[in-house]
Write a protein that holds these residues in place. Structure first.
Motif, PDB file in Angstrom:
ATOM      1  N   GLN A   1       0.834  -1.195   0.000  1.00  0.00           N
ATOM      2  CA  GLN A   1       0.000   0.000   0.000  1.00  0.00           C
ATOM      3  C   GLN A   1       0.871   1.247   0.000  1.00  0.00           C
ATOM      4  O   GLN A   1       1.646   1.482   0.925  1.00  0.00           O
ATOM      5  CB  GLN A   1      -0.909   0.011   1.232  1.00  0.00           C
ATOM      6  N   ARG A   2       0.746   2.051  -1.020  1.00  0.00           N
ATOM      7  CA  ARG A   2       1.528   3.279  -1.114  1.00  0.00           C
ATOM      8  C   ARG A   2       0.737   4.417  -0.487  1.00  0.00           C
ATOM      9  O   ARG A   2      -0.437   4.618  -0.798  1.00  0.00           O
ATOM     10  CB  ARG A   2       1.868   3.599  -2.568  1.00  0.00           C
ATOM     11  N   VAL A   3       1.393   5.164   0.408  1.00  0.00           N
ATOM     12  CA  VAL A   3       0.718   6.237   1.121  1.00  0.00           C
ATOM     13  C   VAL A   3       1.547   7.512   1.051  1.00  0.00           C
ATOM     14  O   VAL A   3       2.728   7.495   0.706  1.00  0.00           O
ATOM     15  CB  VAL A   3       0.480   5.862   2.604  1.00  0.00           C
ATOM     16  N   ARG A   4       0.893   8.612   1.406  1.00  0.00           N
ATOM     17  CA  ARG A   4       1.567   9.904   1.508  1.00  0.00           C
ATOM     18  C   ARG A   4       1.349  10.442   2.910  1.00  0.00           C
ATOM     19  O   ARG A   4       0.237  10.392   3.442  1.00  0.00           O
ATOM     20  CB  ARG A   4       1.015  10.896   0.480  1.00  0.00           C
ATOM     21  N   ILE A   5       2.408  10.942   3.546  1.00  0.00           N
ATOM     22  CA  ILE A   5       2.316  11.508   4.883  1.00  0.00           C
ATOM     23  C   ILE A   5       1.846  12.959   4.769  1.00  0.00           C
ATOM     24  O   ILE A   5       2.381  13.734   3.970  1.00  0.00           O
ATOM     25  CB  ILE A   5       3.673  11.435   5.608  1.00  0.00           C
ATOM     26  N   THR A   6       0.838  13.327   5.569  1.00  0.00           N
ATOM     27  CA  THR A   6       0.219  14.647   5.435  1.00  0.00           C
ATOM     28  C   THR A   6       0.676  15.652   6.481  1.00  0.00           C
ATOM     29  O   THR A   6       0.502  16.855   6.298  1.00  0.00           O
ATOM     30  CB  THR A   6      -1.314  14.522   5.520  1.00  0.00           C
ATOM     31  N   LYS A   7       1.239  15.186   7.607  1.00  0.00           N
ATOM     32  CA  LYS A   7       1.639  16.099   8.678  1.00  0.00           C
ATOM     33  C   LYS A   7       3.004  15.697   9.223  1.00  0.00           C
ATOM     34  O   LYS A   7       3.481  14.592   8.982  1.00  0.00           O
ATOM     35  CB  LYS A   7       0.614  16.080   9.823  1.00  0.00           C
TER      36      LYS A   7
END
Length: 201
Positions: free
Chosen positions: A152-158
């Protein structure tokens, strides 16, 4: 413990003080035709990454040698020592013309620049190197991790890793390992993140 597809086990708590790897970095930034610069991967002889870096830095090249600290047993005790994050490899940010290519290849203990010769050098995407730089600058605990082809590819938002994308591996209800990869030489590093800061990429 969690296990990867290859069967390797990882510690459940990366934040335990007795087993926490941490970051150091070696980076040199002397500019050269900034508009055309790209990231390249340099392959060095075993345990010669720092020597290659020092020579390049002395000649004005922008080299990047990320490191992590690991536990080592020496003289009957355990000590934390810095080691290259990607053993055998370091990065070079440069506009690679013929003269630069020849100059880089003069570096002692350098095996080669990855690619198929000067006209077909392998270029590493800026985002991959920038993600590693952010982890280094944030001084987050990390460990070497098996390279993943799927997940699962994710992006960190904070937080300090905001904007970084990677593969998320869950370890706890609200914690996970964000796996960052350099696809060119199939190496990865994992850093613990708050899963509530992760969104699908």
């Amino acid at each position: 413990m969690i296990r990867t597809e290859g069967g390797r086990a990882l510690p459940e708590d990366l934040t335990a003080e007795t087993e926490r790897p941490s970051f150091t970095t070696t980076d040199q930034s002397l500019d050269s035709n900034a508009g055309a610069r790209k990231w390249y991967a340099l392959w060095s002889k075993s345990h010669c990454e720092q020597l290659v870096f020092d020579q390049l830095a002395a000649r004005g090249f922008q080299a990047f040698l990320p490191k992590i600290e690991v536990w080592s047993r020496r003289n009957g005790g355990r000590h934390r020592i810095p080691v290259p994050m990607f053993p055998g490899y370091l990065f070079l940010h440069h506009a690679m013309d013929l003269n630069s290519y020849i100059e880089v290849l003069k570096t002692r203990e350098l095996v080669r620049i990855l690619g198929d010769g000067r006209d077909r050098l392998a270029v590493i995407p800026d985002a991959e190197v920038e993600a590693i730089q952010k982890v280094v600058q944030a001084h987050l605990p990390a460990l070497l991790y098996p390279y993943l082809h799927e997940g699962q590819r994710v992006r960190i938002t904070k937080g300090p890793l905001a904007g970084v994308e990677g593969i998320l591996v869950h370890t706890k209800p609200n914690k996970g390992l964000l796996v960052l990869s350099i696809e060119l030489f199939q190496r990865s590093v994992a850093v613990e993140v708050d899963c509530t800061f992760a969104v699908p990429a």
